[in-house]
Design an enzyme around this catalytic site. Sequence first.
Site, short mmCIF file in Angstrom:
data_model
loop_
_atom_site.label_atom_id
_atom_site.label_comp_id
_atom_site.label_asym_id
_atom_site.label_seq_id
_atom_site.Cartn_x
_atom_site.Cartn_y
_atom_site.Cartn_z
CB SER A 1 87.82 45.24 13.24
OG SER A 1 87.68 44.92 14.77
CE1 TYR B 1 84.80 40.43 12.58
CE2 TYR B 1 86.06 41.11 14.44
CZ TYR B 1 85.39 41.61 13.39
OH TYR B 1 84.81 42.72 13.19
#
Length: 241
Positions: A142, A155
């Site tokens: 990501s 995250y």
Amino acid sequence: MQELNGKVAIVTGGGRGLGEAICRMLGADGVITIVADIREELAEKVALEIQSDGGKAQALRLDISDAEQVESAISKIVSQYGHLDILINNAGVDVTLPIEELNVTDWERIIAVNLNGPFIMSKFILPQMKQQGKGHIVNIASTASKRAWANASAYHASKWGLLGFSHALHVEARPHNVKVTAIVAGGMQTPFLLDRFPDIDINNLQDPKNVADTIRYVLRQPEGTVIPEVTVLPMRETSWP
């Protein structure tokens, strides 16, 4: 370019979002697609729809943080098909809270799914690929593996770790003719974002099918070529320059 027809692939988090788009892309290209998800009903729905479109797919309920469950599942897939050619480490979770409000259980769950899971999956699949003399592992990273923003510490930690793991695995696997690729994906029109941020501007997000098409491109590279990392952004990505 390599043909994908007849290969066997397992996609974690395949029941919806980007995972579903990847499964549908693989099914359309003739890949025997194992739709793996902890939510079996979602995996079943995707697998049945791929089958109804003429593809080959099966659902697999899988907790990727459970090493014994993963080892057993991989063994059964290899016994059934004789080979396992593609692993897509796609499953991911997040809890959007500042660090002082993020409890230890949530931190551990995010790391378990986003980072430990790809390690466990790769640990049990890589030996099979080495034995075959070929294979491809794709890790869905990501922009959170390159940048940082508030209220996403777990995250970020998991995705920065996944990107590092992916490059380390590339170094280990390459001498055995096994490819490893990290996909650094920007924001997508998937439940992962839309369910948590209902006010998000959808025009700033890309269709997950576009990312799936990039994965197809990576998988179809000639045998003598590997792409270790590729970034795929929507044109109006807000977390990237």
